[in-house]
Each structure stands twice: as structure tokens, then as C-alpha cells.
Design an enzyme around this catalytic site. Structure first.
Site, PDB file in Angstrom:
ATOM      1  N   HIS A 108     -20.940  -7.441  84.734  1.00 12.36           N
ATOM      2  CA  HIS A 108     -20.655  -6.028  84.993  1.00 12.36           C
ATOM      3  C   HIS A 108     -19.507  -5.877  85.997  1.00 12.36           C
ATOM      4  CE1 HIS A 108     -21.273  -1.730  85.930  1.00 12.36           C
ATOM      5  NE2 HIS A 108     -21.795  -1.679  84.718  1.00 12.36           N
ATOM      6  N   HIS A 119     -28.457   4.776  80.219  1.00 14.02           N
ATOM      7  CA  HIS A 119     -28.764   3.421  80.670  1.00 14.02           C
ATOM      8  C   HIS A 119     -30.233   3.121  80.419  1.00 14.02           C
ATOM      9  CE1 HIS A 119     -25.151   4.665  82.829  1.00 14.02           C
ATOM     10  NE2 HIS A 119     -24.849   3.384  82.950  1.00 14.02           N
ATOM     11  N   HIS A 134     -21.172  -5.768  77.336  1.00 17.99           N
ATOM     12  CA  HIS A 134     -20.879  -5.015  78.569  1.00 17.99           C
ATOM     13  C   HIS A 134     -20.462  -5.976  79.688  1.00 17.99           C
ATOM     14  CE1 HIS A 134     -20.758  -1.311  80.730  1.00 17.99           C
ATOM     15  NE2 HIS A 134     -21.817  -1.517  81.490  1.00 17.99           N
ATOM     16  N   ASP A 181     -26.287   1.301  78.407  1.00 24.14           N
ATOM     17  CA  ASP A 181     -25.605   0.246  79.153  1.00 24.14           C
ATOM     18  C   ASP A 181     -26.565  -0.440  80.129  1.00 24.14           C
ATOM     19  OD1 ASP A 181     -23.391   1.196  77.860  1.00 24.14           O
ATOM     20  OD2 ASP A 181     -22.248   1.667  79.666  1.00 24.14           O
ATOM     21  N   ASP A 182     -26.151  -1.627  80.562  1.00 19.85           N
ATOM     22  CA  ASP A 182     -26.719  -2.346  81.717  1.00 19.85           C
ATOM     23  C   ASP A 182     -27.996  -3.129  81.450  1.00 19.85           C
ATOM     24  OD1 ASP A 182     -24.600  -1.216  82.964  1.00 19.85           O
ATOM     25  OD2 ASP A 182     -25.736  -0.109  84.477  1.00 19.85           O
TER      26      ASP A 182
END
Length: 219
Positions: free
Chosen positions: A99, A186, A95, A44-45
Site C-alpha cells: 500500500h 473498504h 492494490h 480496497d485494503d
């Protein structure tokens, strides 16, 4: 006539024997095949201009495919990394653009967050993504954005984003993971990428194979 009947009878017996022998060999061959347990590694991210590229290098070297749930606003300036993910066979998911907690938004705002990222990815890869990792795991199942949306959660979460202890993250993942699990990591932090590489090495040594989340969901 009797000789012909006897001949056909013996021929049938011979064919039956051959078929039984062939079936037994097939079962023996299948029984010897090693079926590796599958797990999905997800990130993620990202994308991060350096750490994501470093991770892609390591995954390519180990012939591992992963799933990247990217933040829309992070893509600007990192388009080549997205292109590389796509060309190297990784799955790219959504995603949101900023965020944000989707449940804290109106349906219109939530859809804007998702659609904006989808459009950015389509402009780069030529494809719309339908796999979504909702930030903080908060998903509204009634949300209708007029596109295919498949929310993807996780089974193993070492919370690598708040720990710089690589060994601790690795140990938690390799001790908790089971077949068909989805691992959450991540690619935006140096220590997370270091941990991910060690996790891949250890789980491959333990006999696991890495697949993208669509392969787990669709199996």
C-alpha cells in the site's frame, strides 16, 4: 400464367404482412424489457480475516458480484478468502504489496510492488490480475512492468475509512451514485462493511444492478 402471377403477388403481400407483424411484436417485447442501470462496487485494503468474509456472505446472499483490490501482504494467512472471492465470481485486483504511493518509487520498485502481488494471486487462483487500483489514486501512465495493467479509479468516494458513521457513508453513496459509476469502499473496517451491505440493499431497491469493473470498462 396470370393466375400464377396473382398467386405470387398475394403470397408476397401475405409474407410482408407477417414480417411487419413479427417486427412490431419484437419491438414491443424489447420495449417492455427493464434495463437496469449498472454500478460497480469496489473494495480496497483487504482481505480482512473476519470483515471480508462477512461481506462475502452478504454479497452471496444478495447475488452481487464485486471487485476486490487486495494488498499483497494482507493475503498471507487469508488465502482461503482469496480462493472464495475467485470461486464466487468476484473480480480480484491489485492494490500493491505494501500500500505505497507508486509515484514515490522508482519504476523498478513500483513494478516490484505490483508484480509481487500478481504472483501471490496467481499462486492462489491460477490467474494473473491486470486490474490495478493505485493507492491514493496516483498512477504513472508511463510505467511499464511488462504485464497488462489497467488502472481503475473511482467515481464515488465516501471516505469510509475515516468515518465510523454508517448512515453518513450510505447516504453519500446512494445520493451521489449514477449509472456506470464505480464506488470506492473498504473491506478492512467493520463499519465500512456494514455500510456496504446497506448500500447494496438500497441500490438494488432503486433498480441498480451490480457488476465487476471489467464489465463496465469492456462494455
Amino acid at each position: 400464367m396470370r393466375k400464377l402471377c396473382m398467386y405470387l403477388f398475394l403470397l408476397n403481400i401475405a409474407l410482408l404482412f407477417v414480417l411487419q407483424f413479427w417486427n412490431s411484436k419484437q419491438k414491443e417485447t424489447l420495449g417492455n424489457e427493464v434495463v437496469k442501470p449498472k454500478v460497480a462496487l469496489t473494495f480496497d485494503d483487504g482481505p480482512h480475516p473476519y470483515y471480508t468474509a462477512q461481506l462475502l456472505d452478504a454479497l452471496k446472499e444478495r447475488n452481487v458480484k464485486a471487485t476486490f483490490f487486495v494488498i499483497g501482504k494482507q493475503i498471507d494467512g487469508n488465502e482461503e478468502i482469496i480462493k472464495r472471492m475467485y470461486k464466487e465470481g468476484h473480480l480480484i485486483g491489485n492494490h500493491t504489496y505494501n500500500h505505497v504511493k507508486l509515484k514515490g518509487l522508482s519504476d523498478k520498485q513500483a513494478c516490484e510492488e505490483l508484480l509481487k502481488t500478481c504472483k501471490v494471486l496467481h499462486r492462489i487462483t491460477g490467474e494473473y490480475t491486470e486490474y490495478i487500483r493505485p493507492p491514493f489514486g496516483e498512477w504513472n501512465h508511463k510505467l511499464d512492468c511488462k504485464i497488462n495493467m489497467i488502472p481503475v479509479m473511482w467515481d464515488v468516494d465516501p471516505k469510509d475509512w475515516r468515518s465510523s458513521n454508517v448512515s453518513k457513508v450510505v447516504k453519500q453513496v446512494v445520493t451521489e451514485v449514477e449509472e456506470n459509476d464505480i464506488i470506492l469502499l473498504h473491506d478492512y473496517y467493520k463499519t465500512s462493511v456494514q455500510a456496504a451491505i446497506e448500500i447494496v440493499d438500497q441500490l438494488q431497491e432503486d433498480g441498480y444492478q451490480f457488476v465487476t469493473v471489467d464489465q463496465l470498462i469492456l462494455d
